[in-house]
Design a protein around this motif. Structure first.
Motif, PDB file in Angstrom:
ATOM      1  N   HIS A   1      11.853   7.774  -6.599  1.00 41.98           N
ATOM      2  CA  HIS A   1      10.495   7.407  -6.187  1.00 41.98           C
ATOM      3  C   HIS A   1       9.609   8.630  -6.430  1.00 41.98           C
ATOM      4  O   HIS A   1       9.695   9.628  -5.712  1.00 41.98           O
ATOM      5  CB  HIS A   1      10.471   7.008  -4.713  1.00 41.98           C
ATOM      6  N   ALA A   2       8.752   8.544  -7.471  1.00 44.60           N
ATOM      7  CA  ALA A   2       7.945   9.709  -7.852  1.00 44.60           C
ATOM      8  C   ALA A   2       6.713   9.868  -6.969  1.00 44.60           C
ATOM      9  O   ALA A   2       6.211  10.979  -6.801  1.00 44.60           O
ATOM     10  CB  ALA A   2       7.515   9.585  -9.313  1.00 44.60           C
ATOM     11  N   GLY A   3       6.209   8.768  -6.383  1.00 42.23           N
ATOM     12  CA  GLY A   3       5.001   8.839  -5.560  1.00 42.23           C
ATOM     13  C   GLY A   3       4.229   7.535  -5.655  1.00 42.23           C
ATOM     14  O   GLY A   3       4.792   6.498  -6.005  1.00 42.23           O
ATOM     15  N   PRO A   4       2.913   7.576  -5.381  1.00 42.94           N
ATOM     16  CA  PRO A   4       2.121   6.338  -5.409  1.00 42.94           C
ATOM     17  C   PRO A   4       1.979   5.771  -6.825  1.00 42.94           C
ATOM     18  O   PRO A   4       2.407   6.397  -7.800  1.00 42.94           O
ATOM     19  CB  PRO A   4       0.760   6.764  -4.842  1.00 42.94           C
TER      20      PRO A   4
ATOM     21  N   SER B   1       2.548   7.243 -10.599  1.00 40.58           N
ATOM     22  CA  SER B   1       3.343   8.489 -10.611  1.00 40.58           C
ATOM     23  C   SER B   1       4.592   8.369 -11.477  1.00 40.58           C
ATOM     24  O   SER B   1       5.047   9.365 -12.054  1.00 40.58           O
ATOM     25  CB  SER B   1       3.809   8.870  -9.207  1.00 40.58           C
ATOM     26  N   GLY B   2       5.162   7.164 -11.516  1.00 40.90           N
ATOM     27  CA  GLY B   2       6.336   6.962 -12.371  1.00 40.90           C
ATOM     28  C   GLY B   2       5.963   7.257 -13.816  1.00 40.90           C
ATOM     29  O   GLY B   2       6.705   7.918 -14.553  1.00 40.90           O
ATOM     30  N   GLN B   3       4.775   6.784 -14.213  1.00 39.93           N
ATOM     31  CA  GLN B   3       4.317   7.008 -15.588  1.00 39.93           C
ATOM     32  C   GLN B   3       4.064   8.490 -15.849  1.00 39.93           C
ATOM     33  O   GLN B   3       4.374   8.997 -16.931  1.00 39.93           O
ATOM     34  CB  GLN B   3       3.035   6.206 -15.863  1.00 39.93           C
ATOM     35  N   THR B   4       3.505   9.189 -14.866  1.00 36.97           N
ATOM     36  CA  THR B   4       3.215  10.612 -15.078  1.00 36.97           C
ATOM     37  C   THR B   4       4.498  11.394 -15.321  1.00 36.97           C
ATOM     38  O   THR B   4       4.590  12.185 -16.270  1.00 36.97           O
ATOM     39  CB  THR B   4       2.441  11.189 -13.874  1.00 36.97           C
TER      40      THR B   4
ATOM     41  N   ALA C   1       6.724   2.470  -1.060  1.00 35.17           N
ATOM     42  CA  ALA C   1       8.168   2.592  -0.803  1.00 35.17           C
ATOM     43  C   ALA C   1       8.788   1.230  -0.508  1.00 35.17           C
ATOM     44  O   ALA C   1       9.910   0.940  -0.946  1.00 35.17           O
ATOM     45  CB  ALA C   1       8.397   3.551   0.367  1.00 35.17           C
ATOM     46  N   GLU C   2       8.052   0.350   0.221  1.00 38.40           N
ATOM     47  CA  GLU C   2       8.653  -0.956   0.568  1.00 38.40           C
ATOM     48  C   GLU C   2       8.794  -1.852  -0.670  1.00 38.40           C
ATOM     49  O   GLU C   2       9.704  -2.673  -0.747  1.00 38.40           O
ATOM     50  CB  GLU C   2       7.897  -1.662   1.708  1.00 38.40           C
TER      51      GLU C   2
END
Ligand code: NAD
Length: 301
Positions: A165-168, A171-174, A146-147
């Motif tokens: 923000h999709a996650g770690p 995750s953006g790619q998923t 997040a930072e």
């Protein structure tokens, strides 16, 4: 505040994205394997450098917009021939933003290697097409800490409108792969529906207008209509040049099917869409915009 940025990959998407950052007052050094793209960027007010390694070493932020996983691996990790990658050149604490659409596991691999070197990295693939890139209205789907997203957000806001923000890491790619599998299916369905109307003697504009106000409405129909003559400012109006290539859609459908195989998700329509785009690509359409699937009349599947 002006940021010192290196932007690598000035293609259909990267060029207008980098131009928006330069217009916002940042010092943006652009690089692409195609010298003509770099010249176009410089003509529009961007910077170029004879010494890319030095430009990367001086940059606070490095952004990449490259075709596929192998290009991203090569750019960040270096090549087997010994060419140093971005991770070996960037200064400690630099923020790395990969906007390409690639395999989530490759995004995680590169981000972990970046962290090992004291660098920060997010995956930030986009949606919105070349019009969204030019207009600064892209949607960003971010994976990472997040930072690090907080650090990137002011720049992402100068290229896009919606930032999720999709996650770690990865995750953006998923989520991007889920979206593009749906888009590939919708473009085929939209093409089939318009073709059915036309085959029955209807005007494709009428078919499109009616469906756009009915339950079949969707982005491929309303924003990116695949039938020539319905809209002016879409690839279908210029012989399917520019836009989002058939081979890039085929790559994304491949990522979706692989991800489904690895996670046990059932995606029969995603698999069929991949087959249809494969047939279309092999017929010689790989470099055309993906809405040219409208031309695929008698697929051999
Ligand atoms: P593109 O093929 O137009 O541009 C890619 C650019 O990268 C090319 O100019 C190429 O010369 C350059 N390149 C390749 N390897 C390089 C390297 N090692 N160093 C420097 N430059 C290099 O592709 P695009 O349409 O801009 O798409 C880029 C990415 O964005 C892809 O992953 C695609 O799936 C994704 N995407 C595209 C769209 C779209 O509408 N076009 C929309 C959303 C996401």
């Amino acid at each position: 505040m002006s940021t010192n940025i290196v932007f690598i990959g000035l293609g259909n998407m990267g060029l207008p994205m980098a131009q928006n950052l330069a217009r916002a007052g940042h010092a943006v050094t652009g690089f692409d394997l195609m010298p003509a793209s770099v010249r176009q960027f410089v003509a529009g007010g961007g910077l170029s450098s004879e010494d890319l390694a030095a430009a990367i070493a001086a940059a606070d932020v490095v952004i990449t917009m490259l075709p596929a996983s192998r290009h991203v691996q090569g750019a960040y990790l270096g090549t087997p021939l010994g060419e140093a990658g971005i991770l070996a050149q960037a200064k400690k604490g630099a923020l790395l933003i990969d906007c390409s659409t690639i395999a989530p596991e490759v995004a995680r691999e590169v981000a972990a290697a970046a962290l090992d070197k004291g660098l920060r990295m997010i995956d930030a693939p986009v949606s919105g097409g070349t019009a969204g890139a030019a207009g600064g209205t892209l949607t960003f789907m971010v994976g990472g800490a997040a930072e690090d997203l907080a650090g990137a957000r002011p720049l992402l806001e100068q290229m896009g409108k919606n930032i999720f923000h999709a996650g770690p890491s990865g995750s953006g790619q998923t989520v991007k792969i889920c979206n593009n599998m749906l888009l590939g299916i919708l473009m085929i369905g939209t093409s089939e529906a318009i073709r059915l109307g036309v085959a029955n003697g209807l005007d494709p504009k009428v078919v499109s207008d009616v469906m756009a106000k009915s339950s079949g409405r969707n982005w491929a129909l309303e924003v990116y209509n695949p039938c020539p003559g319905v809209f002016d400012n879409v690839p279908a109006a210029r012989d399917y040049t520019g836009g989002f290539g058939v081979d890039l859609m085929l790559k994304d459908l491949g990522l979706a099917v692989e991800s489904a195989g690895a996670s046990g998700a059932s995606v029969p329509l995603g698999q069929l869409a991949r087959q249809l785009y494969d047939v279309h690509s092999k017929s010689g359409a790989g470099g055309l915009d993906f809405s040219s699937i409208y031309r695929l009349q008698h697929p051999a599947v």
